[in-house]
Design a protein around this motif. Sequence first.
Motif, short mmCIF file in Angstrom:
data_model
loop_
_atom_site.label_atom_id
_atom_site.label_comp_id
_atom_site.label_asym_id
_atom_site.label_seq_id
_atom_site.Cartn_x
_atom_site.Cartn_y
_atom_site.Cartn_z
N ARG A 51 -12.47 -33.83 80.49
CA ARG A 51 -12.73 -34.91 81.45
C ARG A 51 -12.85 -36.25 80.73
NH1 ARG A 51 -15.92 -30.89 84.01
NH2 ARG A 51 -17.80 -31.55 82.89
N ALA A 52 -13.51 -36.24 79.58
CA ALA A 52 -13.67 -37.49 78.83
C ALA A 52 -12.32 -38.02 78.35
CB ALA A 52 -14.60 -37.26 77.65
N GLN A 53 -11.45 -37.14 77.90
CA GLN A 53 -10.13 -37.57 77.44
C GLN A 53 -9.34 -38.20 78.57
OE1 GLN A 53 -11.08 -37.41 74.37
NE2 GLN A 53 -9.21 -36.53 73.56
N ARG A 54 -9.36 -37.58 79.74
CA ARG A 54 -8.65 -38.14 80.89
C ARG A 54 -9.23 -39.50 81.29
NH1 ARG A 54 -8.96 -32.75 82.78
NH2 ARG A 54 -10.73 -33.28 84.11
N ALA B 29 -7.81 -47.03 79.78
CA ALA B 29 -6.84 -47.75 78.95
C ALA B 29 -5.61 -48.13 79.76
CB ALA B 29 -6.45 -46.90 77.75
N ALA B 30 -5.12 -47.22 80.59
CA ALA B 30 -3.92 -47.48 81.39
C ALA B 30 -4.13 -48.64 82.35
CB ALA B 30 -3.52 -46.22 82.16
N ARG B 31 -5.36 -48.87 82.76
CA ARG B 31 -5.65 -49.97 83.69
C ARG B 31 -6.14 -51.22 82.99
NH1 ARG B 31 -4.83 -45.70 85.62
NH2 ARG B 31 -4.20 -45.31 87.77
N GLY B 32 -6.16 -51.18 81.67
CA GLY B 32 -6.49 -52.38 80.91
C GLY B 32 -7.93 -52.82 81.04
N PHE B 33 -8.84 -51.87 81.28
CA PHE B 33 -10.24 -52.23 81.43
C PHE B 33 -10.82 -52.72 80.10
CE2 PHE B 33 -10.68 -49.02 85.15
CZ PHE B 33 -10.15 -49.96 86.03
N SER C 61 -12.90 -44.66 86.42
CA SER C 61 -12.26 -43.99 85.28
C SER C 61 -12.81 -42.59 85.10
CB SER C 61 -12.48 -44.81 84.01
OG SER C 61 -11.93 -46.11 84.13
N CYS C 62 -14.13 -42.43 85.23
CA CYS C 62 -14.74 -41.12 85.03
C CYS C 62 -14.29 -40.11 86.07
CB CYS C 62 -16.26 -41.24 85.03
SG CYS C 62 -16.93 -42.09 83.57
#
Length: 377
Positions: free
Chosen positions: A219-222, A228-232, A318-319
Amino acid sequence: MKVYAVGGAVRDELLGLPVKDRDYVVVGATPEDMTRLGYKPVGKDFPVFLHPRTHEEYALARTERKTARGYRGFQVYAAPDVTLEQDLSRRDLTINAMARDRLGRLIDPYGGSADLKHGVLRHVSPAFAEDPVRILRVARFAARFGFRVAPATLRLMRAMVAAGEADALVAERVWQELAVGLMEPAPSKMFALLRQCGALARVLPDLAAAWTKRGQYARAQRALDYAAARGFALEVRYAVLACALASADAPERALRHMSTRLRAPADARDLAVLVLRSREQVDAGAKLGAEALLALLQSCDVWRRPARFEQLLQAAESCSAGQERNFAAQNRLRAALRAARCVDAGAIARREAEPHRIAARLRSARVAAVKSALGSD
């Protein structure tokens, strides 16, 4: 005296990536030669100079000899007789041990271009084991490029951890490398490699322990890669990382221990604490009534720090890796916030004759506004 472009600039050019900074190695020169030509000395541990016009870094070719444990335990030798190949041999990875001369010709004595082509992170020489920071750097490059680690390099990293080299890493340097890695395209790969070589248990024992629990690691990896994919922002990604500690016996204590160990910036630490405290309520936002929504907003200090509340929502999103129920909850929270912020606190303060009742009146008005906006009872 010969000058060569080296390191990341050469690597990124071969990858077709934009080059941000250029570094140069000077062979056959002394510090006196450099200052006579107008270069400004800036190096503390070895001779580095700034170009008088471009202010780019020029370092004298050097070799290093290990003298003590840790990344500071080196004796540096810089002299005109040090060759370019000797200088490149002390670098961490083959992909960073290439150079170009003034005519643009590639000098690649350790096969870096081939490793770039095949997506491999490979150490240049056994001297890699002398600097524990290189464990973190390899993990960071894995997060940046998605490359695999050569088996021999992974064995060497494991041996370094077993020898206690990772224990010599100082907090500031660990945070510096982890912060950069968190901002790479695939931060999960950095932590996967640190876990694989055993370094995670040394530098982040609380996180390593949390990830031994079923499902937490995946879950943490996802979640990290989603952020990252959303540029947070970095603070959000650190909070996402800290979400894994929710399964610890004392989550906030574990988080504060990890943050202190890393000497993480206050903004990152405070957002992570807020996420641990509030995430369950945020996830349940679609079911909360007006009073509960307002209490949640109040507990997040949203009137003074609306930007941090938005980061809380990003971390929670994200979580949950963007599950539909999370978006519904967040939309309801944002709508509640907009309604509550439309209440004119100044007008209420001016109308209320008894100052001690202002807060209660303001709260009632906000609850009413949220109920009206959400169509709830």
